[in-house]
Design an enzyme around this catalytic site. Structure first.
Site, PDB file in Angstrom:
ATOM      1  CB  CYS A  79     -55.000 -85.312 -47.276  1.00 59.73           C
ATOM      2  SG  CYS A  79     -53.764 -85.304 -48.592  1.00 59.73           S
ATOM      3  CB  CYS A  82     -52.320 -87.822 -47.039  1.00 60.12           C
ATOM      4  SG  CYS A  82     -52.035 -86.044 -47.111  1.00 60.12           S
TER       5      CYS A  82
END
Length: 324
Positions: A79, A82
């Site tokens: 991700c 993230c």
């Protein structure tokens, strides 16, 4: 381990209200213990950011949320947002110096937790305070927004739950903090535990009686008063037909009992302001014994939600205006 006492959509979580009272007591005890030991139990700044999995969730998140707000960062290696958000959260965890604890959960390795929190996409950030899960934001938010959210979180944690955070010592060894000593058993702990077990098993009559037994010996016991208010509320709504109750309340605005029954359903369904507003309006329309009946029920609902809840504080002011 399944997260307990979660309140994702504004529902009044009766277990979480009880947890708030317990968290206050534990926080006060921990502060007193730390003072007696000259600040013992301080943690290293490195301990403010921890990796958590399903096996450790109960211990590292739920239990620790009774002493400090735990912010959960749901992330994954693949991700990209993230990778932008996580370093900001980690830096702020250190900067806030123990006002919250950051728990990082890899969703790929902990699919069950992801499902239990109802996460549809990552990054996703939640907080757990006194066992109650609260969604904070989803996506790579800007630092200003994150700071504002964290400021609100630590303020609520302190004002409503009495959680002032952890003691951080830059000289402390990572992982060296000792757990707070367990609270000695009180004279009514066995009775209170029996009441909680009765609630959990659906024995509402047994729970009501158990709480009354404590209050007969200790009228000022706050945990018993709160538990009794919860148990009696659940007992009142047990087995009722919600549609019929709401229909009667709509058709009979002057019927005190109809409005009281609807307010109970409002509260259990999480519509706190609606429950309070309904009864305050009814107070304004009634006189004599009817008014006093409504007022007393409203005070009971205040006990369920908690006297320090902002909605209760606002409703108390509105009730005073309706009465005087």
């Amino acid at each position: 381990m399944q997260p307990r006492n979660m309140s994702m959509s504004g529902v009044v979580d009766l277990a979480a209200v009880k947890a708030a009272q317990e968290a206050k007591a534990k926080a006060e005890q921990a502060r007193a213990q730390a003072a007696r030991e000259g600040g013992a139990g301080a943690i290293s700044p490195a301990d403010l950011v921890i990796d958590v999995d399903e096996a450790g969730f109960e211990r590292e998140v739920l239990q620790r949320s009774a002493e400090v707000p735990v912010v959960i960062d749901f992330w994954a290696e693949w991700c990209q947002p993230c990778k932008q958000l996580s370093p900001v959260l980690e830096r702020l965890a250190v900067e806030y110096n123990g006002r919250f604890l950051l728990a990082k959960i890899d969703v790929d390795a902990n699919q069950m937790l992801m499902q239990q929190f109802g996460i549809q996409g990552i990054p996703a950030v939640f907080a757990v305070v006194a066992g109650q899960a609260l969604p904070l934001f989803q996506g790579a938010a800007g630092e200003a927004q994150i700071r504002q959210t964290l400021d609100q979180l630590v303020q609520v944690a302190e004002q409503r739950f009495g959680l002032t955070g952890l003691v951080v010592d830059p000289e402390a060894e990572p992982g060296g903090a000792q757990p707070a000593p367990e609270r000695p058993a009180g004279p009514y702990d066995a009775l209170l535990e029996a009441a909680v077990q009765a609630l959990d098993s659906g024995d509402l009559s047994g729970a009501v009686q158990a709480y009354k037994n404590v209050l007969s010996e200790d009228p000022g016991n706050e945990e018993a008063k709160l538990g009794l208010a919860q148990a009696e509320l659940l007992q009142r709504v047990q087995g009722v037909d919600p549609q019929q109750v709401r229909r009667e309340a709509a058709e009979k605005p002057a019927d005190v009992q109809a409005q009281i029954a609807a307010a109970d359903l409002d509260l259990v369904g999480g519509h706190v302001e609606d429950a309070f507003g309904r009864l305050i309006e009814t107070v304004g329309r009634t006189v004599g014994d009817d008014r006093d009946t409504v007022r007393m029920r409203l005070l009971e609902l205040f006990e369920v939600v908690g006297p320090e809840d902002p909605r209760v504080i606002a409703a108390r002011r509105a009730l005073a205006r309706a009465l005087f």
